[in-house]
Scaffold this active site. Structure first.
Site, PDB file in Angstrom:
ATOM      1  N   GLU A  65       2.494 -12.334 -18.345  1.00  0.00           N
ATOM      2  CA  GLU A  65       2.247 -12.462 -16.904  1.00  0.00           C
ATOM      3  C   GLU A  65       2.614 -11.206 -16.126  1.00  0.00           C
ATOM      4  O   GLU A  65       2.022 -10.918 -15.085  1.00  0.00           O
ATOM      5  CB  GLU A  65       2.994 -13.667 -16.328  1.00  0.00           C
ATOM      6  N   PHE A 127      10.750 -29.993 -16.673  1.00  0.00           N
ATOM      7  CA  PHE A 127      10.288 -29.036 -17.667  1.00  0.00           C
ATOM      8  C   PHE A 127       9.497 -27.916 -16.984  1.00  0.00           C
ATOM      9  O   PHE A 127       8.602 -28.182 -16.191  1.00  0.00           O
ATOM     10  CB  PHE A 127       9.411 -29.738 -18.711  1.00  0.00           C
ATOM     11  N   GLN A 128       9.866 -26.703 -17.298  1.00  0.00           N
ATOM     12  CA  GLN A 128       9.244 -25.498 -16.726  1.00  0.00           C
ATOM     13  C   GLN A 128       9.286 -25.477 -15.204  1.00  0.00           C
ATOM     14  O   GLN A 128       8.377 -24.973 -14.546  1.00  0.00           O
ATOM     15  CB  GLN A 128       7.816 -25.333 -17.243  1.00  0.00           C
ATOM     16  N   LYS A 177       1.584 -29.335  -9.396  1.00  0.00           N
ATOM     17  CA  LYS A 177       0.453 -29.805 -10.208  1.00  0.00           C
ATOM     18  C   LYS A 177      -0.255 -30.999  -9.564  1.00  0.00           C
ATOM     19  O   LYS A 177      -1.481 -31.081  -9.599  1.00  0.00           O
ATOM     20  CB  LYS A 177       0.955 -30.174 -11.603  1.00  0.00           C
ATOM     21  N   MET A 495      13.096  11.079 -19.526  1.00  0.00           N
ATOM     22  CA  MET A 495      13.738  11.208 -18.224  1.00  0.00           C
ATOM     23  C   MET A 495      15.221  10.841 -18.303  1.00  0.00           C
ATOM     24  O   MET A 495      16.057  11.472 -17.652  1.00  0.00           O
ATOM     25  CB  MET A 495      13.026  10.319 -17.199  1.00  0.00           C
TER      26      MET A 495
HETATM   27  C1  TPP Z   1      11.634  -1.409 -16.801  1.00  0.00           C
HETATM   28  C2  TPP Z   1      12.414  -0.158 -16.771  1.00  0.00           C
HETATM   29  N1  TPP Z   1      13.550  -0.055 -17.524  1.00  0.00           N
HETATM   30  C3  TPP Z   1      14.259   1.101 -17.502  1.00  0.00           C
HETATM   31  C4  TPP Z   1      13.880   2.153 -16.724  1.00  0.00           C
HETATM   32  C5  TPP Z   1      14.708   3.429 -16.681  1.00  0.00           C
HETATM   33  N2  TPP Z   1      13.915   4.555 -17.200  1.00  0.00           N
HETATM   34  C6  TPP Z   1      13.305   5.427 -16.381  1.00  0.00           C
HETATM   35  S1  TPP Z   1      12.427   6.593 -17.218  1.00  0.00           S
HETATM   36  C7  TPP Z   1      12.903   5.961 -18.687  1.00  0.00           C
HETATM   37  C8  TPP Z   1      12.431   6.584 -19.969  1.00  0.00           C
HETATM   38  C9  TPP Z   1      10.966   6.539 -20.154  1.00  0.00           C
HETATM   39  O1  TPP Z   1      10.668   7.055 -21.423  1.00  0.00           O
HETATM   40  P1  TPP Z   1       9.178   7.389 -21.820  1.00  0.00           P
HETATM   41  O2  TPP Z   1       8.293   6.270 -21.484  1.00  0.00           O
HETATM   42  O3  TPP Z   1       9.146   7.845 -23.251  1.00  0.00           O
HETATM   43  O4  TPP Z   1       8.794   8.567 -20.845  1.00  0.00           O
HETATM   44  P2  TPP Z   1       9.296  10.107 -20.849  1.00  0.00           P
HETATM   45  O5  TPP Z   1      10.362  10.209 -19.815  1.00  0.00           O
HETATM   46  O6  TPP Z   1       9.784  10.435 -22.210  1.00  0.00           O
HETATM   47  O7  TPP Z   1       8.081  10.864 -20.467  1.00  0.00           O
HETATM   48  C10 TPP Z   1      13.749   4.860 -18.510  1.00  0.00           C
HETATM   49  C11 TPP Z   1      14.360   4.105 -19.615  1.00  0.00           C
HETATM   50  C12 TPP Z   1      12.723   1.981 -15.945  1.00  0.00           C
HETATM   51  N3  TPP Z   1      12.293   2.930 -15.109  1.00  0.00           N
HETATM   52  N4  TPP Z   1      12.005   0.835 -16.008  1.00  0.00           N
END
Ligand code: TPP
Ligand code: MG
Lengths: 597, 170
Positions: A65, A127-128, A177, A495
């Site tokens: 979803e 439920f749900q 529902k 990042m």
């Molecule tokens: C749902 C979610 N969880 C954690 C983060 C924190 N976060 C920001 S960038 C990142 C790393 C992303 O890695 P990748 O997709 O390999 O991209 P890159 O930075 O290597 O280009 C994380 C864990 C986030 N932004 N969103």
């Protein structure tokens, strides 16, 4: 009225009675909905049954979803129309919460229909059952629990009005529902608006005049534009371009506003903010008149607030009064829709003949050229490895003529995409700005591709982010959506690793992407093409093959593992304290600075 | 926004659509964004037109108060927001029920003070009274303070309801 008239009336009324589920379908059809992204379950079975019986509204079956919500966002952002989601009660609704929050923060119009347990079971831990209106209250613009089938037509019309007028946002309609089964007459009273909600579109004339007068005497002006221009519609982008050309002002844009002003324009300074360009951030810092059009002084944009553009007179145009004076105190607030206000600005400027006695901007532009000459996006190319920037430069060069729609996940690749892919028009750039949701890009690209089956839709992804909604490959395959997933695989949550290297002395705590799948094999497992590229000299061939392949493709583009994204305004710093590639790592950062980022 | 400014108390009047969840929206806004609530009252004021009035007493710097008003205004079912504290003079009333128990001199003294404060006795036993008192919050505070030595048992208060003075309305 005679008795017989009354009975015929009654009969006519009885004849037009519909079930709640039928009314839902009718309302969606009447409101011009063409596609719904959804996932079935017990509490929405009556609606699914009605979907089955009709052929006006297309249903796209996602695999989770959350993906339905992001697909709806991608659809909305690429078309300007609201995206519609349909999910079941309980887990269906809670899975939608991330996408609702994402749409809330990025002001994306969305309608999310959630099933709910029958009215007499509400509150019984049935439920749900989940308290969907309670859970989604803070992450929606508005929400409804429909307690009576007769309310459906009005609630739906109102919900669409609320989602798309004023500052757009997500609206949840929770549908028990038994309400979906209950019979009632379909009647829309009123004009399909909200009873009391009326957002202000026209800016206050006095304030606009004051703003234009300030602009006309500015020596170091800048237009700081945001997602509000995109949300206002393509006309706002045209008007912005006219305003920029007429005044000769430099233009910078937030992440959300990219494409509103063409990146190829000489007046465009690139994106501003944490990973914005040297010239954009310096110009923001040193300007004397700042014209904020549809942006919100986000903390990623301002850096340290008390050092943000200290000497400027600030004009802020926003459709949402609560954005004004929230983070930064402004001098001339204007509440209104971007297109309306910019049009008025242009008219006043012309009326007053301001172009004739405007101070020269030559000095300002030569200062800007000085900043530009730092070439802040330049990177050290390497022979033995694909630099991520290089991969994006090639991607841009080889797709430019196709006017692609680009989505991203979240991380370094997202910032590089913002820096290196030039957007010439609005509605081509789909990214999770406010919430920064990893897993956004693939479903968003899916949503855009549904809206534009013949356009080139590319998800610029990271190897970590893509795994957050990887199950949607199944959806791509099912509907043969030719989305191209371009994974910039650096084997790191790049990042996170960058921050750890810059601010935590290189302790790379849990930021390595271990046990990655073989993305090519994964693509093949889903019945689509997978490509891998490891050498710079193969980049063009692989990108070309990706573009030329009918149907979905995954590209595993192996890029330099430890490249950092610059420029960067570090933790707790001001705009003019940006780091560039040569500036080394491990800048000392104090606890307070670390806490604010 | 971090802002060094003086913190002031404001009475804000909010006219809302009288519909399910509207109070939760207002309260959720205050808790979610970290604003103070000193008191909050709500009741339907126009049943035909389905309107309720919420009176919130809150405190914050000037910028925070402006934000509170703008955020309230942004809620879809909110019709009007008025800052009574800055929009001219207003009257504000609080109602308290104050239970006091005691005998002898203390009982007499409590009754005498209640009279002076124009409190009404709405319940009495041989050893207790419940007083009903309306007025400004500070008047109610003063009365409750005086009752502490005279056998104060418990207090219930409504929080402020307020209207602007003069003929105009929201
Ligand atoms: C749902 C979610 N969880 C954690 C983060 C924190 N976060 C920001 S960038 C990142 C790393 C992303 O890695 P990748 O997709 O390999 O991209 P890159 O930075 O290597 O280009 C994380 C864990 C986030 N932004 N969103
Ligand atoms: Mg990565």
């Amino acid at each position: 009225m005679t008795a017989s008239m009354a009975t015929t009336r009654k009969k006519a009324a009885a004849a037009t009675k519909l079930s709640g589920a039928q009314m839902i379908l009718k309302a969606l059809t009447d409101l011009g909905v063409e596609v719904v992204f959804g996932y079935p379950g017990g509490a929405v079975l009556p609606i699914y049954d009605e979907l089955f019986k009709q052929d006006k509204i297309r249903h796209i079956l996602v695999r989770h979803e959350q993906a339905a919500t992001h697909a709806a966002e991608g659809y909305a952002r690429s078309t300007g129309k609201p995206g519609v989601v349909l999910v079941t009660s309980g887990p269906g609704a809670t899975n939608a919460v991330t996408g609702l929050t994402d749409a809330m923060l990025d002001s994306i119009p969305m309608i999310c229909l959630t099933g709910q347990v029958a009215r007499h079971l509400i509150g019984n831990d049935a439920f749900q059952e989940a308290d969907t209106v309670g859970i989604t209250r803070p992450c929606t613009k508005h929400n409804y629990l429909v307690k009576d089938a007769a309310d459906i037509p009005n609630v739906f019309h109102e919900a669409f009005y609320v989602a798309t007028n004023g500052r757009p946002g997500p609206v949840v309609i929770d549908l028990p529902k038994d309400v979906q089964i209950e019979q009632a007459e379909y009647e829309v009273t009123g004009r399909g608006e909200h009873r009391t909600y009326r957002p202000q579109l026209e800016g206050e004339e006095e304030a606009i005049r004051e703003a234009v007068a300030a602009m006309a005497t500015a020596k170091r002006p800048i237009l700081y534009t945001g997602g509000g221009i995109i949300n206002s519609g393509p006309e706002a982008s045209d008007l912005l371009t006219e305003l920029a050309h007429m005044t000769g002002f430099p233009v910078t844009s937030t992440l959300m506003g990219l494409g509103a002003f063409a990146a190829s324009e000489k007046q465009f300074l690139g994106m501003l903010g944490m990973h914005g360009t040297w010239e954009a951030n310096h110009a923001m810092h040193d300007c004397d008149v700042m014209v904020n059009l549809g942006a919100r002084f986000d903390d990623r944009v301002t850096g340290r607030v008390d050092a943000f553009s200290p000497g400027s007179k600030k004009i802020h145009v926003d459709i949402d009064l609560s954005s004004i004076n929230k983070n930064v105190a402004v001098d001339i607030p204007i509440v209104g829709d971007a297109a309306h206000v910019i049009r008025r600005m242009i008219d006043i400027w012309k009326e007053e003949g301001f172009s004739n006695h405007q101070p020269s901007l030559d000095d300002w532009w030569s200062q800007i050229e000085g900043w530009r000459s730092r070439e802040c996006l330049k990177y050290q190319d390497q022979a033995d490895v694909i630099m991520p920037q290089k991969a994006l430069e090639r991607l841009e060069a080889l797709t430019k003529d196709k006017d692609p729609i680009i989505s991203t996940e979240v991380g370094q690749h997202q910032m590089w995409a913002a820096q290196f892919l030039g957007f010439e028009k609005p509605n081509r750039w789909l990214t999770s700005g406010g919430l920064g949701t990893m897993g956004y890009g693939l479903p968003a690209a899916m949503g855009a591709q549904i809206a534009f089956p013949d356009r080139l839709c590319i998800d610029v992804a990271g190897e970590a982010s893509i795994q957050m909604n990887i199950q949607e490959l199944g959806t791509l395959k099912q509907y043969n959506l030719p989305v191209k997933v371009f994974i910039m695989n650096n084997e790191y949550m790049g990042m996170v690793r960058q921050w750890q290297d810059l601010s935590y002395e290189g302790r790379r705590s849990e930021s390595y992407s271990a046990s990655l799948p073989d993305f090519v094999a994964l693509a093949e497992a889903y019945g689509m093409k997978g490509l891998k590229v490891e050498k710079a000299e193969d980049l063009d061939a692989v990108i070309t093959e990706m573009i030329e392949t009918d149907g979905p493709v995954i590209v595993d583009c192996r890029v330099a593992k430890l490249e950092n994204c610059f420029p960067m305004v570090p933790a707790g710093a001001a705009h003019n304290e940006m780091l560039l590639p040569g500036d080394g790592v491990s800048k000392p950062t104090d606890a307070e600075a670390l806490a604010v980022v | 926004m971090k802002e060094q400014g003086t913190i002031a108390t404001h009475t804000i009047s909010v006219v809302v659509d009288n519909e399910a969840g509207v109070l939760a929206r207002v309260i959720g806004l205050f808790s979610g964004r970290g604003y103070n609530i000193e008191s909050l009252t709500v009741a339907a004021v126009d049943r035909n037109d389905k309107r309720s009035r919420i009176t919130v007493v809150t405190s914050g710097t000037r910028m925070v108060i402006e934000q509170i008003k703008a955020q309230l205004d942004r809620l879809v079912p909110v019709q009007k927001v008025a800052d009574l504290t800055i929009e001219g003079p207003h009257v504000s009333r609080d109602l308290a029920l104050v239970k006091v128990s005691g005998e002898g001199d203390k009982r007499v003294e409590a009754l005498r003070l209640a009279d002076a404060f124009r409190a009404r006795v709405v319940d009495s036993t041989r050893t207790s009274f419940v007083f009903e008192l309306t007025g400004s919050a500070s008047k109610l505070d003063a009365f409750v303070d005086l009752m502490r030595d005279l056998g104060l048992v418990e207090v219930a208060r409504t929080g402020a309801v307020a209207l602007s003075r003069g003929e105009g309305g929201l």
